[in-house]
Design an enzyme around this catalytic site. Structure first.
Site, short mmCIF file in Angstrom:
data_model
loop_
_atom_site.label_atom_id
_atom_site.label_comp_id
_atom_site.label_asym_id
_atom_site.label_seq_id
_atom_site.Cartn_x
_atom_site.Cartn_y
_atom_site.Cartn_z
N ASP A 157 0.79 -1.43 -0.05
CA ASP A 157 0.04 0.04 -0.09
C ASP A 157 0.75 1.55 -0.08
O ASP A 157 2.21 0.96 0.24
CB ASP A 157 -0.84 -0.42 0.96
CG ASP A 157 -2.10 0.64 1.37
OD1 ASP A 157 -2.20 1.43 -0.25
OD2 ASP A 157 -2.80 0.13 1.84
N GLU A 190 -0.80 1.93 -5.31
CA GLU A 190 -1.07 2.71 -4.55
C GLU A 190 -2.21 4.00 -5.52
O GLU A 190 -1.62 4.88 -5.67
CB GLU A 190 0.80 3.65 -4.81
CG GLU A 190 1.18 3.60 -6.74
CD GLU A 190 0.18 4.51 -7.72
OE1 GLU A 190 1.15 5.35 -7.70
OE2 GLU A 190 -0.78 3.53 -8.16
N TRP A 191 -3.01 3.45 -5.55
CA TRP A 191 -4.37 3.82 -6.26
C TRP A 191 -3.91 4.72 -7.40
O TRP A 191 -5.92 5.56 -7.60
CB TRP A 191 -5.08 4.81 -5.20
CG TRP A 191 -4.50 4.08 -3.51
CD1 TRP A 191 -4.57 3.27 -3.11
CD2 TRP A 191 -3.71 5.32 -2.70
NE1 TRP A 191 -4.58 3.24 -1.45
CE2 TRP A 191 -3.79 4.47 -1.34
CE3 TRP A 191 -3.51 6.65 -2.67
CZ2 TRP A 191 -3.51 4.46 -0.50
CZ3 TRP A 191 -2.48 6.80 -1.55
CH2 TRP A 191 -3.30 6.02 -0.04
N GLY A 192 -3.02 4.22 -8.40
CA GLY A 192 -3.23 4.66 -9.74
C GLY A 192 -2.32 6.29 -9.31
O GLY A 192 -2.75 7.13 -10.71
N ASP A 193 -2.22 7.56 -8.53
CA ASP A 193 -2.07 8.58 -8.34
C ASP A 193 0.09 8.54 -9.31
O ASP A 193 -0.32 10.09 -9.69
CB ASP A 193 -1.74 8.71 -7.13
CG ASP A 193 -2.93 8.55 -6.37
OD1 ASP A 193 -3.66 8.62 -7.10
OD2 ASP A 193 -3.15 8.90 -5.24
N ASN A 194 0.54 8.11 -9.33
CA ASN A 194 1.75 7.78 -9.42
C ASN A 194 1.89 7.28 -10.96
O ASN A 194 2.79 6.81 -11.27
CB ASN A 194 2.26 7.90 -8.85
CG ASN A 194 2.73 8.64 -7.77
OD1 ASN A 194 3.31 9.53 -7.62
ND2 ASN A 194 2.10 7.52 -6.82
N ASP A 212 -10.31 3.43 -3.61
CA ASP A 212 -10.37 1.50 -2.45
C ASP A 212 -12.33 1.97 -3.24
O ASP A 212 -12.65 2.89 -3.75
CB ASP A 212 -11.13 1.81 -1.46
CG ASP A 212 -9.62 1.80 -0.69
OD1 ASP A 212 -9.09 1.93 -1.58
OD2 ASP A 212 -9.69 2.02 0.34
#
Length: 409
Positions: A157, A190-194, A212
């Site tokens: 995470d 990492e939630w697609g942020d990067n 999420d």
């Protein structure tokens, strides 16, 4: 003479650098040969959050076998956040002794004895999202423990990562896993942020593309500083990502909410679209207390076959009219999966003139051309054949539901 001295100095420095590079070089590439089809399994977070212990995990492994999920292809039992205890004086992590008194090695042995695999969760930051010890600064020690315990899957995470760069942080845990020597599937979270789809292929086996999910078909839950997304919102966020997915490297639209409170038709649409996306099929419900309808959905072998197709091509949205979307997914042996998704609440009529609608997928170069090839039509959820593509298709899609077809010769 001065030039000779400079040359010799430079040569000596280059040898020193070369030697250090050989001594300390890291392997930042993931284990190959894993997750050649989208991973299938279960994760504790959606249903249980931090309420995890070894009894739950053992009972879930038992239920995965007895329910028929293992036979259908589910493999991984993944413990999410909050399994962690403290680090010892040398910095090695240990499981919470009250929640996991038998230890993680014994639990892994039990899961393995069922023919299943065990996954764990950690975080690239100093603390996990649930406030437990993160892996920052302890990556190699944590990977060593995972290997010793017999762990098969790691969800990693991105909370409490002050100042870290995602690609570098995930390369570090990959290097640690490689150094530990046990092949472990790495789930980048990492939630697609990067934009992990741009660099994750060499580093991990799957990467989250969004924040999420939560158990709602079409809505957003606002937590103030972050949001949880309904199934349709997650689906929309997969736009323009399909070219990054394939065997061993998958876009991950998050774990499934099937069996967690939505209506059966909504669960069916959810499961269908995750299969069309070639998404990891990670269940997030209580496997010990499933309804017959939930079991039937999660273990439908024809739908799973679409997801697990060896070509590994992610499906795409071909058309959208009113509340109905038409999705297509090229399959092996010249087959195609076709899904009519009704995002609205009212039933909608749909039609498709196969012979006069040739389709070429620009990404895969696969062609669906019923003017040249006659396909037999299988209604997957209804479990019946509908004739062939010489005749146009017509049907009605109930609200928040799907019609799923497979076309084959």
């Amino acid at each position: 003479m001065k030039q000779l001295v400079l040359l010799l100095t430079a040569f000596a420095l280059s040898l020193t650098g070369f030697g250090q590079g050989n001594n300390y070089v890291q392997n930042y590439k993931k284990f190959e040969g894993l997750a050649l089809t989208p991973p299938m399994g279960w994760n504790s977070w959606n249903k249980f959050a931090c309420n995890v212990d070894e009894q739950l995990i053992r009972e879930t492994a038992d239920a995965m076998v007895s329910s028929g999920m293992k036979e259908a292809g589910y493999t991984y039992i993944n413990i999410d956040d909050c399994w962690h205890g403290d680090r010892d004086s040398l910095g090695f992590i240990h499981p919470d002794p009250k929640r996991f008194p038998s230890g993680m090695k014994a639990l892994a042995d039990y899961v393995h004895s069922k023919g299943l695999k065990l996954g764990l969760y950690s975080d690239a930051g100093s603390q996990t999202c649930g406030g437990r010890p993160g892996s920052r600064g302890f990556e190699f020690q944590d990977a060593k423990m995972y290997a010793e315990w017999g762990i098969d899957y790691l969800k990693y995470d991105w909370c409490n990562t002050e100042g870290l760069k995602a690609e570098g942080a995930y390369k570090t845990i990959t290097a640690a896993l490689r150094k530990a020597g046990r092949p472990i599937v790495l789930s980048i979270c990492e939630w697609g942020d990067n934009k992990p789809w741009e660099w994750g292929k060499e580093v991990g086996h799957l990467w989250r593309t969004t924040g999420d999910i939560y158990n709602c078909f079409d809505c957003v839950e606002d937590h103030g500083t972050w949001k949880s997304w309904g199934v349709m919102q997650i689906l929309d966020k997969q736009e323009s990502l399909r070219q990054y997915a394939g065997p061993g490297h998958w876009n991950d639209p998050d774990m499934m909410e099937v069996g967690n409170g939505m209506a059966v038709n909504e669960d069916r649409a959810h499961f269908t679209m995750w299969s069309m996306l070639a998404a990891p099929l990670i269940a997030g419900n209580d496997l010990r207390k499933m309804s017959k309808e939930t079991v039937a959905l999660l273990t439908d072998k024809e739908v799973i076959a679409i997801n697990q197709d060896k070509l590994g091509i992610q499906g795409f949205k071909y058309a959208s009219k009113d509340s109905v979307e038409t999705w297509l997914k090229p399959l092996d042996n010249g087959k195609w999966a076709v899904a009519f998704l009704n995002r609205g609440k009212a039933p909608r009529k749909v039609s498709f003139d196969w012979k006069n609608t040739p389709i070429t997928d620009d990404f895969s170069k696969k062609e669906l051309n019923a003017a040249k090839t006659t396909y037999n039509i299988r209604n997957v959820w209804a479990k019946k054949y509908l004739g062939n593509t010489k005749k146009a298709f017509a049907g009605t899609v109930p609200g928040h539901d799907v019609i799923l077809l497979v076309l084959g010769t």
